[in-house]
Design a protein around this motif. Structure first.
Motif, mmCIF file in Angstrom:
data_model
loop_
_atom_site.group_PDB
_atom_site.id
_atom_site.type_symbol
_atom_site.label_atom_id
_atom_site.label_comp_id
_atom_site.label_asym_id
_atom_site.label_seq_id
_atom_site.Cartn_x
_atom_site.Cartn_y
_atom_site.Cartn_z
ATOM 1 N N TYR A 139 0.804 -1.217 0.000
ATOM 2 C CA TYR A 139 0.000 0.000 0.000
ATOM 3 C C TYR A 139 0.838 1.269 0.000
ATOM 4 N N SER A 140 2.106 1.167 -0.261
ATOM 5 C CA SER A 140 2.966 2.339 -0.191
ATOM 6 C C SER A 140 2.634 3.376 -1.262
ATOM 7 N N GLY A 141 2.206 2.969 -2.427
ATOM 8 C CA GLY A 141 1.867 3.921 -3.477
ATOM 9 C C GLY A 141 0.419 4.369 -3.431
ATOM 10 N N THR A 142 -0.394 3.758 -2.634
ATOM 11 C CA THR A 142 -1.822 4.065 -2.597
ATOM 12 C C THR A 142 -2.102 5.400 -1.927
ATOM 13 N N TYR A 143 -1.430 5.667 -0.859
ATOM 14 C CA TYR A 143 -1.683 6.891 -0.101
ATOM 15 C C TYR A 143 -0.443 7.765 -0.131
ATOM 16 N N GLN A 144 -0.675 9.051 -0.387
ATOM 17 C CA GLN A 144 0.427 9.995 -0.390
ATOM 18 C C GLN A 144 0.667 10.499 1.022
ATOM 19 N N HIS A 145 1.897 10.835 1.282
ATOM 20 C CA HIS A 145 2.229 11.459 2.557
ATOM 21 C C HIS A 145 1.571 12.837 2.592
ATOM 22 N N PRO A 146 0.937 13.229 3.684
ATOM 23 C CA PRO A 146 0.211 14.506 3.734
ATOM 24 C C PRO A 146 1.072 15.712 3.388
ATOM 25 N N GLY A 147 2.340 15.703 3.630
ATOM 26 C CA GLY A 147 3.213 16.832 3.322
ATOM 27 C C GLY A 147 3.501 16.967 1.846
ATOM 28 N N ASP A 148 3.245 15.924 1.052
ATOM 29 C CA ASP A 148 3.543 15.949 -0.371
ATOM 30 C C ASP A 148 2.398 16.513 -1.206
ATOM 31 N N ARG A 149 1.255 16.725 -0.626
ATOM 32 C CA ARG A 149 0.093 17.188 -1.395
ATOM 33 C C ARG A 149 0.221 18.678 -1.723
ATOM 34 N N SER A 150 -0.160 19.005 -2.926
ATOM 35 C CA SER A 150 -0.236 20.418 -3.283
ATOM 36 C C SER A 150 -1.693 20.712 -3.614
ATOM 37 N N PHE A 151 -2.212 21.729 -3.007
ATOM 38 C CA PHE A 151 -3.617 22.082 -3.201
ATOM 39 C C PHE A 151 -3.705 23.249 -4.169
ATOM 40 N N PRO A 152 -4.584 23.125 -5.199
ATOM 41 C CA PRO A 152 -4.726 24.228 -6.146
ATOM 42 C C PRO A 152 -5.267 25.491 -5.480
ATOM 43 N N ALA A 153 -6.040 25.343 -4.436
ATOM 44 C CA ALA A 153 -6.611 26.504 -3.755
ATOM 45 C C ALA A 153 -5.536 27.328 -3.094
ATOM 46 N N ALA A 154 -4.389 26.774 -2.853
ATOM 47 C CA ALA A 154 -3.313 27.487 -2.196
ATOM 48 C C ALA A 154 -2.750 28.589 -3.094
ATOM 49 N N SER A 155 -2.947 28.485 -4.393
ATOM 50 C CA SER A 155 -2.409 29.503 -5.296
ATOM 51 C C SER A 155 -3.337 30.715 -5.390
ATOM 52 N N LEU A 156 -4.563 30.603 -4.932
ATOM 53 C CA LEU A 156 -5.477 31.723 -4.949
ATOM 54 C C LEU A 156 -5.091 32.743 -3.892
ATOM 55 N N GLN A 157 -5.216 33.948 -4.225
ATOM 56 C CA GLN A 157 -4.899 34.997 -3.277
ATOM 57 C C GLN A 157 -6.193 35.594 -2.753
#
Length: 160
Positions: A139-157
């Motif tokens: 299951y190592s590839g099934t779930y990403q580490h939470p720190g590796d996620r990039s959220f598109p909403a983060a680019s909104l100002q």
């Protein structure tokens, strides 16, 4: 010669005490394995290694003393040599030697049993860890580490 003969029961007593401590530590280490407490397991292993080293040193001293006490240096520590040693000691020391030898026999049998139990515990722990590692690998590839996620909403100002 008599002084050396009197030293033999002293060495046997120290060996008996050390073996009892080893048996006690083997029993106590089961809890650490059951709780999977790695620090406690490491502490028990280090203590058991130290006790085994002490037993080896005592065995060397006993063997050297046996050779010095033997009438024929080619003899090993046999029952005839123990009988000769018993004759060298006074009555109370000879009885103490017999009690020590029976105590040693009992603790050695107990340690054999504890070693088999401990060996089985180690084998099963190894198997459990292997199963857990296989599950993690699957299951190592099934779930990403939470720190590796990039959220598109983060680019909104704010204010856009």
């Amino acid at each position: 010669m008599r002084r050396e003969a009197e030293r033999y029961p002293e060495l046997l007593e120290r060996r008996l005490t050390t073996l009892r401590l080893l048996a006690l530590d083997l029993q106590e280490s089961r809890k650490a394995f059951a709780l999977m407490d790695l620090q406690d397991i490491q502490r028990h292993v280090a203590h058991q290694e130290d006790l085994c080293a002490q037993v080896r040193r005592l065995d060397s001293e006993l063997m050297a003393l046996s050779i010095r006490l033997a009438a024929d240096p080619s003899e090993n520590a046999s029952s005839t040599q123990l009988a000769m040693l018993t004759r060298e000691l006074d009555g109370a020391s000879a009885r103490q030697l017999e009690l020590l030898l029976s105590g040693l026999s009992a603790i050695q049998a107990d340690l054999r049993r504890l070693s088999r139990v401990h060996s089985e515990l180690l084998r099963r722990s190894h198997r459990s860890i292997s199963v857990l590692l296989n599950v993690l690998a699957q299951y190592s590839g099934t779930y990403q580490h939470p720190g590796d996620r990039s959220f598109p909403a983060a680019s909104l100002q704010v204010g856009e």
